[in-house]
Design a protein around this motif. Sequence first.
Motif, PDB file in Angstrom:
ATOM      1  N   SER A 172      -4.697   9.091 -10.474  1.00 33.27           N
ATOM      2  CA  SER A 172      -4.364   7.662 -10.419  1.00 33.27           C
ATOM      3  C   SER A 172      -2.918   7.445  -9.959  1.00 33.27           C
ATOM      4  CB  SER A 172      -4.580   7.019 -11.791  1.00 33.27           C
ATOM      5  OG  SER A 172      -5.917   7.151 -12.186  1.00 33.27           O
ATOM      6  N   ILE A 173      -2.008   8.278 -10.435  1.00 32.15           N
ATOM      7  CA  ILE A 173      -0.606   8.177 -10.015  1.00 32.15           C
ATOM      8  C   ILE A 173      -0.478   8.482  -8.528  1.00 32.15           C
ATOM      9  CG2 ILE A 173       1.673   9.254 -10.233  1.00 32.15           C
ATOM     10  CD1 ILE A 173       0.974   9.647 -13.248  1.00 32.15           C
ATOM     11  N   ARG A 174      -1.118   9.559  -8.074  1.00 31.53           N
ATOM     12  CA  ARG A 174      -1.032   9.921  -6.651  1.00 31.53           C
ATOM     13  C   ARG A 174      -1.647   8.836  -5.762  1.00 31.53           C
ATOM     14  NH1 ARG A 174      -2.704  14.723  -8.778  1.00 31.53           N
ATOM     15  NH2 ARG A 174      -4.780  14.512  -7.869  1.00 31.53           N
ATOM     16  N   LEU A 175      -2.794   8.287  -6.200  1.00 32.95           N
ATOM     17  CA  LEU A 175      -3.444   7.242  -5.416  1.00 32.95           C
ATOM     18  C   LEU A 175      -2.557   6.001  -5.323  1.00 32.95           C
ATOM     19  CD1 LEU A 175      -6.196   6.530  -3.984  1.00 32.95           C
ATOM     20  CD2 LEU A 175      -6.696   5.244  -6.061  1.00 32.95           C
ATOM     21  N   THR A 176      -1.950   5.626  -6.431  1.00 36.68           N
ATOM     22  CA  THR A 176      -1.044   4.473  -6.430  1.00 36.68           C
ATOM     23  C   THR A 176       0.107   4.701  -5.459  1.00 36.68           C
ATOM     24  OG1 THR A 176      -1.643   3.902  -8.699  1.00 36.68           O
ATOM     25  CG2 THR A 176       0.458   3.043  -7.870  1.00 36.68           C
ATOM     26  N   GLY A 177       0.716   5.877  -5.532  1.00 33.05           N
ATOM     27  CA  GLY A 177       1.798   6.200  -4.602  1.00 33.05           C
ATOM     28  C   GLY A 177       1.348   6.134  -3.155  1.00 33.05           C
ATOM     29  N   GLN A 178       0.142   6.639  -2.882  1.00 30.29           N
ATOM     30  CA  GLN A 178      -0.376   6.613  -1.519  1.00 30.29           C
ATOM     31  C   GLN A 178      -0.615   5.186  -1.031  1.00 30.29           C
ATOM     32  OE1 GLN A 178      -0.843   9.349   0.606  1.00 30.29           O
ATOM     33  NE2 GLN A 178      -0.919   7.632   2.018  1.00 30.29           N
ATOM     34  N   PHE A 179      -1.221   4.347  -1.885  1.00 29.35           N
ATOM     35  CA  PHE A 179      -1.471   2.961  -1.481  1.00 29.35           C
ATOM     36  C   PHE A 179      -0.158   2.202  -1.257  1.00 29.35           C
ATOM     37  CE2 PHE A 179      -6.007   2.510  -3.438  1.00 29.35           C
ATOM     38  CZ  PHE A 179      -6.513   3.292  -2.413  1.00 29.35           C
ATOM     39  N   LEU A 180       0.842   2.462  -2.085  1.00 31.43           N
ATOM     40  CA  LEU A 180       2.144   1.818  -1.884  1.00 31.43           C
ATOM     41  C   LEU A 180       2.770   2.288  -0.574  1.00 31.43           C
ATOM     42  CD1 LEU A 180       3.460   1.983  -5.530  1.00 31.43           C
ATOM     43  CD2 LEU A 180       3.064  -0.112  -4.224  1.00 31.43           C
ATOM     44  N   GLN A 181       2.704   3.588  -0.339  1.00 29.42           N
ATOM     45  CA  GLN A 181       3.261   4.132   0.905  1.00 29.42           C
ATOM     46  C   GLN A 181       2.536   3.552   2.113  1.00 29.42           C
ATOM     47  OE1 GLN A 181       5.953   6.079   0.968  1.00 29.42           O
ATOM     48  NE2 GLN A 181       5.946   6.098   3.183  1.00 29.42           N
ATOM     49  N   ASP A 182       1.210   3.477   2.043  1.00 30.69           N
ATOM     50  CA  ASP A 182       0.427   2.913   3.144  1.00 30.69           C
ATOM     51  C   ASP A 182       0.769   1.440   3.378  1.00 30.69           C
ATOM     52  OD1 ASP A 182      -0.819   5.379   3.339  1.00 30.69           O
ATOM     53  OD2 ASP A 182      -2.715   4.703   2.445  1.00 30.69           O
ATOM     54  N   SER A 183       0.984   0.694   2.295  1.00 31.74           N
ATOM     55  CA  SER A 183       1.241  -0.745   2.404  1.00 31.74           C
ATOM     56  C   SER A 183       2.673  -1.071   2.813  1.00 31.74           C
ATOM     57  CB  SER A 183       0.928  -1.438   1.072  1.00 31.74           C
ATOM     58  OG  SER A 183      -0.426  -1.281   0.737  1.00 31.74           O
ATOM     59  N   PHE A 184       3.638  -0.312   2.288  1.00 34.57           N
ATOM     60  CA  PHE A 184       5.047  -0.673   2.482  1.00 34.57           C
ATOM     61  C   PHE A 184       5.898   0.385   3.156  1.00 34.57           C
ATOM     62  CE2 PHE A 184       3.649  -2.633  -1.575  1.00 34.57           C
ATOM     63  CZ  PHE A 184       3.655  -3.951  -1.150  1.00 34.57           C
ATOM     64  N   GLY A 185       5.492   1.629   3.062  1.00 31.15           N
ATOM     65  CA  GLY A 185       6.340   2.737   3.481  1.00 31.15           C
ATOM     66  C   GLY A 185       6.731   2.760   4.939  1.00 31.15           C
ATOM     67  N   VAL A 211       8.821   1.628  -7.138  1.00 26.87           N
ATOM     68  CA  VAL A 211       9.596   0.577  -6.488  1.00 26.87           C
ATOM     69  C   VAL A 211       9.550   0.796  -4.983  1.00 26.87           C
ATOM     70  CG1 VAL A 211      11.921  -0.338  -6.098  1.00 26.87           C
ATOM     71  CG2 VAL A 211      11.163   0.163  -8.409  1.00 26.87           C
ATOM     72  N   CYS A 212       9.415  -0.313  -4.261  1.00 30.14           N
ATOM     73  CA  CYS A 212       9.502  -0.282  -2.801  1.00 30.14           C
ATOM     74  C   CYS A 212      10.534  -1.317  -2.372  1.00 30.14           C
ATOM     75  CB  CYS A 212       8.166  -0.611  -2.155  1.00 30.14           C
ATOM     76  SG  CYS A 212       6.837   0.514  -2.590  1.00 30.14           S
ATOM     77  N   LEU A 213      11.331  -0.971  -1.388  1.00 31.07           N
ATOM     78  CA  LEU A 213      12.275  -1.905  -0.779  1.00 31.07           C
ATOM     79  C   LEU A 213      11.898  -2.050   0.685  1.00 31.07           C
ATOM     80  CD1 LEU A 213      15.588  -0.577  -2.355  1.00 31.07           C
ATOM     81  CD2 LEU A 213      14.249  -2.572  -3.060  1.00 31.07           C
ATOM     82  N   VAL A 218       3.498 -12.294   0.837  1.00 31.96           N
ATOM     83  CA  VAL A 218       2.131 -12.592   0.404  1.00 31.96           C
ATOM     84  C   VAL A 218       1.147 -11.679   1.135  1.00 31.96           C
ATOM     85  CG1 VAL A 218       0.301 -14.342   0.428  1.00 31.96           C
ATOM     86  CG2 VAL A 218       2.609 -14.961  -0.280  1.00 31.96           C
ATOM     87  N   ASP A 219       1.360 -11.468   2.432  1.00 31.76           N
ATOM     88  CA  ASP A 219       0.492 -10.572   3.198  1.00 31.76           C
ATOM     89  C   ASP A 219       0.574  -9.143   2.671  1.00 31.76           C
ATOM     90  OD1 ASP A 219      -0.369 -12.620   4.836  1.00 31.76           O
ATOM     91  OD2 ASP A 219       1.029 -12.136   6.459  1.00 31.76           O
ATOM     92  N   LEU A 220       1.772  -8.692   2.340  1.00 30.25           N
ATOM     93  CA  LEU A 220       1.945  -7.343   1.803  1.00 30.25           C
ATOM     94  C   LEU A 220       1.261  -7.213   0.444  1.00 30.25           C
ATOM     95  CD1 LEU A 220       5.661  -6.722   2.789  1.00 30.25           C
ATOM     96  CD2 LEU A 220       3.652  -5.603   3.767  1.00 30.25           C
ATOM     97  N   TYR A 221       1.369  -8.239  -0.383  1.00 27.10           N
ATOM     98  CA  TYR A 221       0.696  -8.264  -1.687  1.00 27.10           C
ATOM     99  C   TYR A 221      -0.815  -8.129  -1.496  1.00 27.10           C
ATOM    100  CZ  TYR A 221      -1.090 -10.098  -6.118  1.00 27.10           C
ATOM    101  OH  TYR A 221      -1.776 -10.259  -7.295  1.00 27.10           O
ATOM    102  N   HIS A 279      -3.235  -4.997  -2.870  1.00 27.92           N
ATOM    103  CA  HIS A 279      -4.291  -5.235  -3.846  1.00 27.92           C
ATOM    104  C   HIS A 279      -5.688  -5.095  -3.234  1.00 27.92           C
ATOM    105  CE1 HIS A 279      -1.939  -6.005  -7.427  1.00 27.92           C
ATOM    106  NE2 HIS A 279      -1.024  -6.477  -6.598  1.00 27.92           N
ATOM    107  N   SER A 280      -5.826  -5.359  -1.946  1.00 27.09           N
ATOM    108  CA  SER A 280      -7.108  -5.140  -1.273  1.00 27.09           C
ATOM    109  C   SER A 280      -7.465  -3.658  -1.242  1.00 27.09           C
ATOM    110  CB  SER A 280      -7.071  -5.686   0.157  1.00 27.09           C
ATOM    111  OG  SER A 280      -7.001  -7.086   0.140  1.00 27.09           O
ATOM    112  N   ALA A 281      -6.456  -2.798  -1.073  1.00 27.13           N
ATOM    113  CA  ALA A 281      -6.706  -1.354  -1.078  1.00 27.13           C
ATOM    114  C   ALA A 281      -7.263  -0.908  -2.422  1.00 27.13           C
ATOM    115  CB  ALA A 281      -5.420  -0.593  -0.750  1.00 27.13           C
ATOM    116  N   PHE A 282      -6.683  -1.402  -3.507  1.00 26.51           N
ATOM    117  CA  PHE A 282      -7.198  -1.064  -4.840  1.00 26.51           C
ATOM    118  C   PHE A 282      -8.592  -1.638  -5.052  1.00 26.51           C
ATOM    119  CE2 PHE A 282      -2.732  -0.191  -5.676  1.00 26.51           C
ATOM    120  CZ  PHE A 282      -2.817   0.970  -6.423  1.00 26.51           C
TER     121      PHE A 282
END
Length: 134
Positions: free
Chosen positions: A27-40, A54-56, A66-69, A73-76
């Motif tokens: 779950s931790i790895r998946l969360t990190g991956q989705f954040l990286q995919d969305s914002f990284g 945290v992402c900057l 809003v689009d990034l949000y 959340h769509s990925a999850f």
Amino acid sequence: MLLAVYADLNNLKIINDRYGHEEGDFSIRLTGQFLQDSFGKRGVCGRIGGDEFVCLVPCSGAAMSVDLYRTLHSAFDLFNRTSEKAYNITVSTSFYLLPGDTESTLQEMLAHADAMLYEEKQKRDKNVAKILPK
């Protein structure tokens, strides 16, 4: 403008206790991956604690945040609908948009985002188990 995104993996302790620490790690790895995919690709993301990220991200305005949000959340949502896991993986998020002409430290930005995250987490569902079709 700079967008600070604070994300907290919901119910990690419950996932660890019910399904095992391997599933918690997943779950931790998946969360990190989705954040990286969305914002990284636009900014930088990192894990700052057991279940906190945290992402900057440089951001053009509120509409982009809003689009990034929605993207995150769509990925999850898609994962939870299509995975064979017996539980859902969700995150609580807060977004703090810092106007370009404002002087603020990283600590101040994160403090604002963290306070907003606390409010968001009060609304979360603590039931992680999926209701599987029979």
